[in-house]
Design a protein around this motif. Structure first.
Motif, PDB file in Angstrom:
ATOM      1  N   TYR A  62      29.536  36.735  37.838  1.00  0.00           N
ATOM      2  CA  TYR A  62      30.266  36.208  36.692  1.00  0.00           C
ATOM      3  C   TYR A  62      31.787  36.296  36.871  1.00  0.00           C
ATOM      4  O   TYR A  62      32.517  35.457  36.350  1.00  0.00           O
ATOM      5  N   LYS A  63      32.268  37.324  37.576  1.00  0.00           N
ATOM      6  CA  LYS A  63      33.716  37.560  37.655  1.00  0.00           C
ATOM      7  C   LYS A  63      34.251  37.556  39.088  1.00  0.00           C
ATOM      8  O   LYS A  63      35.450  37.755  39.293  1.00  0.00           O
ATOM      9  N   GLU A  64      33.355  37.346  40.057  1.00  0.00           N
ATOM     10  CA  GLU A  64      33.735  37.332  41.474  1.00  0.00           C
ATOM     11  C   GLU A  64      34.381  38.651  41.895  1.00  0.00           C
ATOM     12  O   GLU A  64      35.254  38.686  42.756  1.00  0.00           O
ATOM     13  N   GLU A  65      33.922  39.757  41.286  1.00  0.00           N
ATOM     14  CA  GLU A  65      34.396  41.092  41.626  1.00  0.00           C
ATOM     15  C   GLU A  65      33.320  41.818  42.423  1.00  0.00           C
ATOM     16  O   GLU A  65      32.147  41.809  42.042  1.00  0.00           O
ATOM     17  N   VAL A  66      33.721  42.439  43.525  1.00  0.00           N
ATOM     18  CA  VAL A  66      32.787  43.194  44.365  1.00  0.00           C
ATOM     19  C   VAL A  66      32.990  44.673  44.068  1.00  0.00           C
ATOM     20  O   VAL A  66      34.012  45.265  44.421  1.00  0.00           O
ATOM     21  N   ALA A  67      32.012  45.273  43.414  1.00  0.00           N
ATOM     22  CA  ALA A  67      32.098  46.694  43.071  1.00  0.00           C
ATOM     23  C   ALA A  67      31.972  47.546  44.322  1.00  0.00           C
ATOM     24  O   ALA A  67      31.328  47.155  45.301  1.00  0.00           O
ATOM     25  N   ALA A  68      32.607  48.701  44.300  1.00  0.00           N
ATOM     26  CA  ALA A  68      32.535  49.626  45.436  1.00  0.00           C
ATOM     27  C   ALA A  68      32.606  51.056  44.924  1.00  0.00           C
ATOM     28  O   ALA A  68      33.082  51.324  43.813  1.00  0.00           O
ATOM     29  N   SER A  95      27.083  45.257  50.270  1.00  0.00           N
ATOM     30  CA  SER A  95      27.873  45.163  49.046  1.00  0.00           C
ATOM     31  C   SER A  95      27.109  44.295  48.063  1.00  0.00           C
ATOM     32  O   SER A  95      26.090  43.679  48.404  1.00  0.00           O
ATOM     33  N   THR A  96      27.600  44.218  46.833  1.00  0.00           N
ATOM     34  CA  THR A  96      26.946  43.341  45.864  1.00  0.00           C
ATOM     35  C   THR A  96      27.049  41.870  46.294  1.00  0.00           C
ATOM     36  O   THR A  96      26.134  41.083  46.046  1.00  0.00           O
ATOM     37  N   ALA A  97      28.134  41.511  46.970  1.00  0.00           N
ATOM     38  CA  ALA A  97      28.251  40.142  47.499  1.00  0.00           C
ATOM     39  C   ALA A  97      27.208  39.905  48.585  1.00  0.00           C
ATOM     40  O   ALA A  97      26.619  38.817  48.670  1.00  0.00           O
ATOM     41  N   ASP A  98      26.973  40.925  49.424  1.00  0.00           N
ATOM     42  CA  ASP A  98      25.946  40.798  50.457  1.00  0.00           C
ATOM     43  C   ASP A  98      24.578  40.556  49.833  1.00  0.00           C
ATOM     44  O   ASP A  98      23.789  39.739  50.325  1.00  0.00           O
ATOM     45  N   VAL A  99      24.260  41.268  48.754  1.00  0.00           N
ATOM     46  CA  VAL A  99      22.966  41.111  48.109  1.00  0.00           C
ATOM     47  C   VAL A  99      22.786  39.670  47.634  1.00  0.00           C
ATOM     48  O   VAL A  99      21.759  39.036  47.906  1.00  0.00           O
ATOM     49  N   VAL A 100      23.771  39.138  46.934  1.00  0.00           N
ATOM     50  CA  VAL A 100      23.637  37.799  46.361  1.00  0.00           C
ATOM     51  C   VAL A 100      23.534  36.731  47.446  1.00  0.00           C
ATOM     52  O   VAL A 100      22.780  35.760  47.303  1.00  0.00           O
TER      53      VAL A 100
END
Length: 792
Positions: free
Chosen positions: A223-229, A712-717
């Protein structure tokens, strides 16, 4: 349902193949099933895992094996295509295993073979990455799943140094959580298969389950294009483990009114009136100052005194407890959380009881863990074959669930029931919308509102929504009318709120004696601490997970995610699945009391059994393992790029050593490698540091070394494997359009797959459900709108 036998007649064959299948089978045994474990001639590998009394290895005294194998029988035989295997398959209703794809095909245990030979059989196949897709043949350990599922990259979320590696939580949390979800799915599918005759192959991916519980991680990216870490600062402040006089204590304030109560509890210090601390945004921007002032206050207290005093003011505080404190805790003892079991080789030992407290108590331990082959000579009569039809519905089709939940724990329970095909109807109100409808995880460029938050839309897929004003008598009466037509109610209000609304279990069962009420709360519906506030992040400190999690030489730490929320949610879904089956035998519903504390605490099994057998408290190992070395997370080429590597035995280490050119004799055996682990890890780090994490993964998996990047969350998606398996859902939502969400972590062979629809807009289905379920006319519905009973 017709033709449904009681749980006591359910037959489960577990083929020895790891922690997740063992735990799933144990959970089936806990609800009454007859579980037979097929072990190889040398015995299950977990018999050699420990912990052992006095650290003296003895396959009959392994604490971990015992805890995972209560309520089971044992048969020993080679795992080959044999008359013995055929006999047990003919006997079973459910088969549970975690065998890799190639071996399963060789044994005739793959989906196609079993559909031909045993069309009535329900098979739960729990594997690291599922049996299809590019990673299907990859090996994995707990460390691998924590990293490939995305959890490790978010853990512990308490350090701002990105050079600290992603951190695995103590124990085997990913494997055990997958076991709960697997058991839930197997029960639901068996219930359906018993009615229609058609068996099933459940292809369960443990990576997908871990990736499905990443809290705000996936919505923030989608939704926000933020990758949590793990090194990002928290958005809700205060949120931290503080140091009291005699030990650490956790404090969190999720909402503004909780902060205001904390300020009042602290005596309204002058600093708290400054604009610097006036609201959540201000506290986030000045969190170091907030934490400094709160720490000054906490340092004047003993941890347990602060805990009880603060909880009386409805402030979410929890001491960091270790196993000796847990063992004598008055709340857990009052709720009969522990059970004493006679185990032949050890005498009486104390184990965790069932994580679900029903109206008749907890499910008992009926059998101690078996000796190897103890039941070789028992009879295993063939189950009569039935005609297997064709079905086009999901397992829980026809089950109606009223969802009176919010935030995460309750919605995760009902989400999984929806995944399994239940009709889930949210009962909610605009007067006090769900916290997750209000959290600012809104798409860029979309007007903010109660239907736009990614946090709500992730955890409420496949549901519908009815807007009811529960603050008026007519609204409560409407809920009662819906209860009359429902099978299940799920709620996670604070303890006793349902009673105060006039919707407690005693009232509901008078309306509908078959109703099943699942109540999820921090501390449970009864006991000395029942009314204490227990958000998910405050639970690991109570369970020993925080005490056992942390970098080597560091303090007790957080676990990165509010994992007790989905863990209690999936536990409640498991309890509901069992209660639906039990209801067919008794004609009665049940009240299922699930606490976040107990649902999470039962997963600290290995540490608890070490305490039971040896009196030891928790030890923080970082990413290391007592059973494997190397076993860690190593930096790779690129920003915040890491790879997890685990050598499960000496042979795997030798293959890795040959690849990287290490010939140091200090590393020949596990004992030697553990003694020189710093040097060993330095050698591996030097080799991985300038290499691509995916190239390393492919290289290592090809030679039989367990490895996987930290996702990362981007990797998952964006991962090709997860997308190919259909795990990432992209459904059209009426107000936010198409967004990526994590979906269902299992695939069925003979029944529909996939999420049925996006999360609902608030009240979107009010008219339809009141017409179709209650038979109200358009005029009657219009009157309810006018009176403020619905639509608000």
């Amino acid at each position: 349902m017709t033709g449904l036998p009681p749980l006591s007649e359910l037959r489960v064959l577990e083929i020895s193949s790891g922690t997740a299948p063992a735990y799933a089978a144990k959970l089936l045994g806990d609800v009454g099933a007859d579980v037979v474990k097929l072990e190889p001639p040398e015995g299950d590998s977990q018999r050699r895992w420990g912990p052992f009394p006095g650290d003296v290895p003895d396959p009959l005294k392994s604490g971990y094996f015992i805890a995972l194998n209560l309520n089971k029988r044992s048969v020993q035989a080679p795992l080959t295509r044999s008359d013995r295997l055929s006999e047990l398959l003919d006997w079973a209703d459910i088969l549970v295993h975690g065998i890799n794809r190639k071996m399963a095909q060789d044994l005739g245990l793959d989906a196609e073979s079993l559909h031909t030979t045993h069309p009535n059989l329900v098979t739960l196949c729990l594997t690291p990455f599922g049996v299809t897709g590019p990673y299907a043949d990859y090996t994995a350990t707990e460390l691998t799943l924590a990293n490939a599922g995305g959890w490790a990259n978010l853990s512990p979320a308490t350090h701002t140094d990105p050079d600290l590696p992603p951190l695995k939580v103590t124990g085997e949390q990913c494997l055990l959580m997958s076991g709960i979800a697997g058991a839930t799915t197997a029960l639901a599918v068996w219930r359906h298969a018993s009615s229609c005759g058609l068996g099933e192959f459940i292809d369960f991916s443990m990576q997908e389950y871990v990736a499905s519980v990443l809290e705000v991680g996936i919505p923030a990216y989608s939704y926000k294009e933020e990758v949590a870490a793990r090194y990002h600062e928290r958005g809700l402040i205060p949120w931290r483990i503080f140091q009291a006089k005699d030990g650490p204590v956790f404090i969190v304030c999720i909402e503004q009114d909780q902060w205001e109560r904390l300020v009042d509890f602290m005596g309204n210090p002058e600093w708290a009136s400054l604009d610097t601390f006036v609201d959540q945004l201000a506290r986030k921007e000045n969190q170091d100052l907030v934490h400094m002032f709160v720490q000054e206050f906490v340092s004047e207290w003993n941890a347990h005194d602060l805990y009880h005093a603060a909880q009386k003011h409805r402030i979410c505080v929890a001491p960091v407890m270790d196993l000796p404190e847990i063992a004598v805790n008055d709340h857990l003892l009052a709720r009969h959380f522990f059970e004493t079991v006679p185990q032949e080789e050890l005498g009486e030992i104390t184990v965790f009881g069932s994580s679900v407290l029903g109206t008749k108590g907890r499910a008992p331990v009926r059998k101690p863990a078996p000796r190897p082959g103890e039941h070789d000579n028992d009879d295993y009569p063939r189950r009569e074959n039935r005609a297997a039809g064709v079905v086009s519905e999901k397992p829980l089709a026809g089950v109606r669930v009223l969802d009176m939940t919010w935030a995460w724990a309750g919605p995760f329970c009902s989400l999984n029931l929806a995944h399994l095909g239940a009709e889930v109807i949210r009962l909610e109100s605009e007067l006090r919308p769900d916290l997750y409808r209000r959290l600012p995880v809104f798409p860029v460029g979309v007007e903010e509102g109660v239907n736009q938050s990614g946090m709500f839309n992730q955890w409420n897929q496949g549901k519908s929504s009815v807007a009811i004003n529960l603050g008026c008598d007519a609204g409560v009466d409407l809920v009662k009318a819906l209860v009359r037509e429902a099978d299940v109610v799920v709620q996670n209000f604070a303890t006793r709120v349902m009673d105060r609304m006039g919707l407690g279990y005693e009232v509901l069962k008078q309306i509908n004696p078959r109703i099943i009420l699942a109540s999820i709360s921090g501390y449970g519906q009864q006991g000395p601490y029942a009314e204490y506030m227990g958000y998910g992040p405050a639970i690991p400190p109570l369970t020993g997970l925080s005490a056992g999690t942390g970098y080597i030489g560091g303090a007790a730490d957080e676990i990165g995610l509010s994992m007790p929320d989905p863990t209690s949610g999936i536990t409640a879904a498991y309890a509901v699945a069992a209660a639906l089956i039990r209801r067919e035998e008794t004609g009665e519903g049940d009240h299922l009391d699930v606490s976040l504390w107990e649902a999470t605490g039962v997963l600290n099994i290995e540490a608890w059994m070490d305490y039971t057998l040896n009196g030891r408290g928790s030890e923080r190992l970082g990413n290391r393992s007592a059973h494997m070395s190397p076993h860690g997370v190593f930096a790779c080429e690129g920003e915040d790029a890491w790879i997890s590597i685990a050598c499960v035995d000496d042979e795997a280490w030798q293959r890795l050593a040959d690849l990287i050119g290490v010939s140091d004799t200090r590393f020949n055996t596990l004992v030697q490698r553990k003694a020189s682990e710093d040097d060993l890890e330095a050698a591996i780090s030097g080799w991985t540091r300038d290499k691509d994490r995916w190239q390393l993964t492919q290289m290592l998996q090809a030679i039989g070394v367990t490895a996987m990047p930290t996702f990362s969350t981007a990797d998952v998606v964006n991962d090709p494997h997860l997308n190919k398996r259909g795990f990432i859902e992209r459904l059209q939502h009426p107000e936010v359009g198409v967004r990526a969400h994590t979906g269902i972590p299992w695939r069925l062979n003979n029944r529909p797959n996939g999420v049925d629809g996006p999360a609902p807009c608030l009240g979107a289905d009010t008219d339809q459900h009141l017409k179709t379920i209650l038979g109200l006319s358009a005029a009657e519905i219009e009157d309810l709108y006018a009176e403020g009973v619905i639509g608000c």
